[in-house]
Design a protein around this motif. Structure first.
Motif, PDB file in Angstrom:
ATOM      1  N   HIS A  48      -2.111 -55.396 -23.809  1.00 45.15           N
ATOM      2  CA  HIS A  48      -0.597 -55.541 -23.691  1.00 45.15           C
ATOM      3  C   HIS A  48       0.131 -54.135 -24.103  1.00 45.15           C
ATOM      4  N   ARG A  51      -0.169 -52.322 -20.712  1.00 45.19           N
ATOM      5  CA  ARG A  51       0.630 -52.921 -19.859  1.00 45.19           C
ATOM      6  C   ARG A  51       2.345 -52.245 -19.967  1.00 45.19           C
ATOM      7  N   ASN A  99      -5.533 -54.654 -16.471  1.00 45.87           N
ATOM      8  CA  ASN A  99      -4.213 -54.611 -16.231  1.00 45.87           C
ATOM      9  C   ASN A  99      -3.905 -54.206 -14.565  1.00 45.87           C
TER      10      ASN A  99
END
Length: 615
Positions: A48, A51, A99
């Motif tokens: 994350h 991202r 990703n």
């Protein structure tokens, strides 16, 4: 037998210490199952974090060439590489590829962000390639090779070390805990994610190919992470390590899953299958089941079992990236139809079905003969292009059949509407389909001539419209699509070839115990060992499996052991591991019969250092 296994593993670790090579992380001498050395890495958080950084870096669409330009390289690519590089976090490449998969998935349903999502996916792959190169630059030698192997083939899980509240909000995650593997369930290596996301820039990079080549030759050994094993034997888990044949047992059945050796064995197995197929068809005797047909049936069933195990080993998405997967699926269907009809005819006494079964088997020849060529020349651009073009051809053909089914229905209903004019020459459904097929390929115009049989005006109108759309428009589109596909593949031929090599290497390393047995002995092993697994303890089942595998493969393992000791790796400890320039088993060469042999022979022997320092 098990003591021999423990001793061989201890020798490998002892050899690692003696040769100055890195010892396997977390591995203790004599331990059967190594805990995951990368279980503490914050994979979920890293995914994350990446991202967020990628979304903040890219707001407009760019091509790969534009991302490589100096301005974008300095302000975007290199900045992300500097932010994400962490020598202690080897999961970073895996997180970038995860990703990339997500951005590619988003571009399929988010129309307003389609081109931007593709750019973000490309950026993730480019950054992963640069990070892999930086890891290689900062870690040289065998220790660096082992680190790169851990980055690409060690398993990670997307929800690894996720916060507790995240797991509570996702009760179905993590998914697919099919078989227990002592903490290695649900893990995927970065190499597999790169394959299914078709990250050809990463896979064709020199650093990635160095690891792929080491795995292909068997210098890097490990227990692969599979989805489902037909015959699971997870008593021992071999961590990623460097292999030294001088310290390994002579009959080492683990070498049967080395991609290079396994590729040779598979080619020989398929050659035997093809020879038995030809014998069965040449010596067939109609309704009588000949010994050749029985032998072919037994061997083909074992070969199909091995191929089926290969499909479920890493999943359908990885297997279909193989060059000849569509040929294997076609043979599965043909052989399944033949075997079902042949057995039904034998059980029911309907002899005419036995002839039909052999006729079905006869159409396998156009599949088996090209398959052997695909095996022998996997790097041929014609075969690589043919696979991609077959996919486009199949898709367009199915769409054409769907679209032009309306013409068939219209003609059929026009014919039914004029039932009072039916005669013996009135075309039926099969005849109409045949006329349309001939018009489609431009072979015959009978359908246009007979179109007045449907209707005086509407019949010719429908046929002419179908001929124009099908024979002219759709075939022109088909030729344009195939030409474009071939041009794209040829324009990036090196990346395509290296991508296929990575797929073959990754698929060549097998964890299922069924691959240790050659067809048709794999069927017997399945019938014997699978019930024994329910009775025996994991230790005893592993011992029985090892004993059977070594016994049935003793000649092959002996040849492999002698070959690797004398030809692949050098004996002196002060020389680097790797393939030798000249065979030590067969020291003579035939360069004397070759007018340019001295050009190659001059590089066979390393010059003394004193001669290099003179200048």
């Amino acid at each position: 037998m098990e003591d021999a296994y423990n001793d061989s593993d201890a020798l490998l670790d002892h050899a690692a210490i003696e040769d100055g090579r890195p010892q396997r992380d977390g591995q203790k001498v004599g331990e059967h199952f190594t805990p995951d050395p990368h279980a503490n890495l914050p994979v979920y958080t890293t995914i994350h974090r990446i991202r967020k950084l990628v979304i903040a870096s890219i707001d407009d669409p760019y091509t790969l060439d534009q991302l490589k330009e100096p301005h974008m390289n300095v302000h975007t690519v290199r900045r992300l590489v500097d932010q994400l590089y962490d020598p202690d976090n080897i999961s970073i490449v895996y997180c970038l590829l995860v990703n990339r998969m997500q951005f590619l998935h988003e571009q399929s349903y988010q129309g307003h962000l389609q081109t931007v999502s593709i750019t973000r996916a490309t950026l993730c792959e480019l950054v992963a390639t640069r990070l892999l190169r930086r890891f290689d630059e900062d870690n040289s030698g065998l220790q660096g090779l082992l680190l790169l192997a851990n980055i690409l083939v060690a398993g990670f899980e997307p929800f690894q070390n996720a916060p507790a509240e995240v797991l509570r909000q996702n009760p179905n995650a993590p998914q697919w805990p099919v078989q227990k593997r002592g903490g290695y369930e649900r893990k995927l290596p970065a190499l597999e994610v790169a394959i299914i996301s078709e990250s050809k820039v990463l896979l064709s990079s020199s650093v990635c190919q160095k690891v792929v080549d080491a795995v292909y030759r068997g210098q890097i050994v490990y227990t692969p992470l599979s989805f489902v094993d037909i015959l699971p034997d997870h008593y021992k888990h071999r961590p990623i390590s460097l292999y030294d044949p001088r310290k390994a047992p002579l009959l080492n059945q683990y070498r049967l899953i080395v991609p290079r050796l396994r590729g040779m064995i598979e080619v020989c197995q398929f050659a035997v299958l093809l020879a038995l197929y030809v014998l069965a068809m040449v010596r067939r005797q109609g309704l009588t089941i000949t010994p050749y047909e029985i032998i072919f049936g037994a061997y083909a069933s074992g070969w199909i079992l091995e191929e089926f195990a290969a499909i479920i080993e890493h999943g359908w998405n990885v297997h279909t990236q193989n060059l000849w997967s569509f040929l294997d699926i076609t043979f599965f269907v043909i052989y399944g139809a033949y075997l079902t009809m042949r057995m039904y005819a034998f059980a029911s006494g309907r002899n005419y079905l036995a002839e039909d079964a052999l006729n079905i088997l006869a159409i396998a020849a156009p599949v088996l003969l090209p398959r052997l060529a695909f095996n022998l020349m996997p790097d041929n651009m014609l075969f690589i292009s043919l696979r991609a073009m077959m996919r486009d051809f199949t898709v367009l053909t199915l769409l054409a059949i769907w679209c032009f089914a309306g013409f068939f229905l219209s003609m059929k209903w026009l014919l039914d509407g004029s039932s009072e004019n039916h005669t013996k020459d009135t075309p039926d459904s099969a005849t109409i389909s045949k006329w349309m097929l001939w018009i489609w390929f431009g072979l015959d115009g009978t359908g246009i001539e007979r179109s007045v049989d449907f209707h005086l005006v509407l019949g010719p109108s429908l046929m002419i419209a179908f001929a124009f759309l099908g024979n002219t428009l759709f075939l022109t589109i088909l030729v344009s699509m195939l030409t474009n596909t071939f041009s794209k593949i040829v324009a990036d031929a090196t990346a395509e070839i290296q991508f296929r090599r990575a797929v073959q290497t990754f698929e060549g390393v097998k964890s299922d115990a069924i691959f240790a047995y050659r067809p048709p002995f794999n069927i017997l092993a399945l019938l014997i060992l699978l019930p024994l697994k329910l009775i025996l303890s994991p230790r005893w089942f592993h011992s029985v499996n090892v004993a059977m595998a070594r016994t049935l493969n003793a000649p092959i393992l002996l040849l492999i052991g002698i070959y690797e000791r004398h030809q692949l790796w050098r004996a002196p400890s002060d020389r680097p591991l790797g393939p030798s320039k000249r065979s030590r088993l067969f020291p003579w060469t035939f360069s004397g019969f070759y007018p340019h042999g001295d050009i190659q022979a001059v590089f066979e022997t390393d010059p003394p250092e004193t001669s290099l320092d003179d200048n």
